[in-house]
Design an enzyme around this catalytic site. Sequence first.
Site, short mmCIF file in Angstrom:
data_model
loop_
_atom_site.label_atom_id
_atom_site.label_comp_id
_atom_site.label_asym_id
_atom_site.label_seq_id
_atom_site.Cartn_x
_atom_site.Cartn_y
_atom_site.Cartn_z
N HIS A 1 -9.25 0.86 -0.37
CA HIS A 1 -9.84 2.17 -0.68
C HIS A 1 -10.43 2.33 -2.08
CE1 HIS A 1 -5.74 2.61 -2.15
NE2 HIS A 1 -5.23 2.87 -0.96
N ASN B 1 -4.68 9.78 -1.82
CA ASN B 1 -4.54 8.81 -2.91
C ASN B 1 -5.27 7.52 -2.52
OD1 ASN B 1 -3.78 7.36 -5.11
ND2 ASN B 1 -1.63 7.18 -4.56
N HIS C 1 0.21 12.99 8.61
CA HIS C 1 1.38 13.66 8.05
C HIS C 1 1.66 14.90 8.89
CE1 HIS C 1 1.82 11.17 4.51
NE2 HIS C 1 0.56 11.36 4.17
N ASP D 1 0.81 -1.23 0.00
CA ASP D 1 0.00 0.00 0.00
C ASP D 1 0.84 1.28 0.00
OD1 ASP D 1 -2.52 1.45 0.12
OD2 ASP D 1 -1.70 2.12 2.02
N ASP E 1 -7.84 4.17 6.24
CA ASP E 1 -6.63 4.69 5.59
C ASP E 1 -6.09 5.89 6.38
OD1 ASP E 1 -4.49 4.97 3.90
OD2 ASP E 1 -5.66 5.55 2.13
#
Length: 430
Positions: free
Chosen positions: A231, A277, A308, A151, A304
């Site tokens: 996803h 993404n 960050h 992933d 997901d």
Amino acid sequence: MTLLIKNARPYGEDAVDILVTDGVITEIGTGPTGAPDDTEILDADGHVLLPGLVDLHVHLREPGGEESETIESGSHAAALGGFTAVFAMPNTDPVQDTAVVVEHVRRRGAEIGLVDVHPVGAVTQGRKGSQLAELGTMASSAAQVRIFSDDGSCVDDPVIMRRALEYASALDVVIAQHAEDHRLTEGAQAHEGATAARLGLAGWPATAEETIVARDCALAREAGAALHVCHVSSLHTIAVLRAAKAQGVRVSAEVTPHHLLLTDGRLAGYDPVNKVNPPLRTGADTQAMREALAEGVIDVVATDHAPHAHQYKDTEWAVARPGMLGLQTSLSVVIHTMVEPGLLDWHGVARVMSERPAEIGNLPDQGRPIAVGEPANLCLVDPDAQWTVRGTALAGPSANTPYEGMRLPGAVVATVLRGRITARDGKVVA
Ligand code: DOR
Ligand code: ZN
């Protein structure tokens, strides 16, 4: 150790008291008889009780990305979000592609003890896509890896993917594919469509997902292997999944909360918090995701969760990293997008956020019914609560929530892992 949960409504049904002894549900009724004097009491106040949530797709960033998240901070977010088990993706540094690294992640999760952390192993060495990692060694290691994925990247090469699925079939493990034909998405910055064209952003065509899923379903059928599609974001992919399932292909699929709720209409301000993404797509896609999840063509919700640190997000769109926080907002987004419109009831929420993820991830003690003799992995939800999302108030060093300032329904009141309260009233119980 005894815990008495008073006045809880399992799956939104009639209120009961639930006695938990040594991590197992031992009585359900009104006024259980076997509670000793030192029993801990959790007054559920008529709230909804669900099995503990299970997330097949989180990024905990450790090792190597601790400025964005650690296994500890991610475990806090998970417990606060109602989760009792999570699967940690291998795009770490070093990559989770050997027994040593996956065992470290599993052990660190167990030390923290707030949520069961199951490392996902990489399919290929270094997630580079060219040589298979040692799947069997990771599967038989102390980490007992049951899901493998590259992933963040797609396993592009059909020969490698075919071989991975053949090993998966023999080892009875799952290959989870990030379905993205990289040739079709070179330079891509947003969903290919009217919004991207207007904003001058290079397009990520939905066909880049659909074609890989179609290919992989064929490969999984031939190998007799279990394929899981990460996803899903395009309505066209749903048609492929429906056809493959009708043929008996062992394929399961997930949708993220953000692909249930958010569209590329949010990109107008070029705020990188919306960069993810696969990309946010159109209203027709979000509507198709909701219907496919209600119908079961999409099996589960997976967050997901992709923390960050601000230096990777508070920058220009083209260089910002893709990904969004998800663990503490997912149940609320599912209530908003699925329960409020009548697409799922509480049994349905339990199915897509706990039971099916536990089945796919092969976790025998998670996603179980709320019944005598079952492990007490539980999530207590106040369905009538409303709260305003603030990224800085969420667990961990990152604040990249796309729901900043939004009012969302439903709050996790308590999370219980094997009879121990891990979170209560928005605070971690250490
Ligand atoms: O948006 C994403 N972020 N998609 C991925 O596939 C990887 C993830 C990350 O690791 O940040
Ligand atoms: Zn991915």
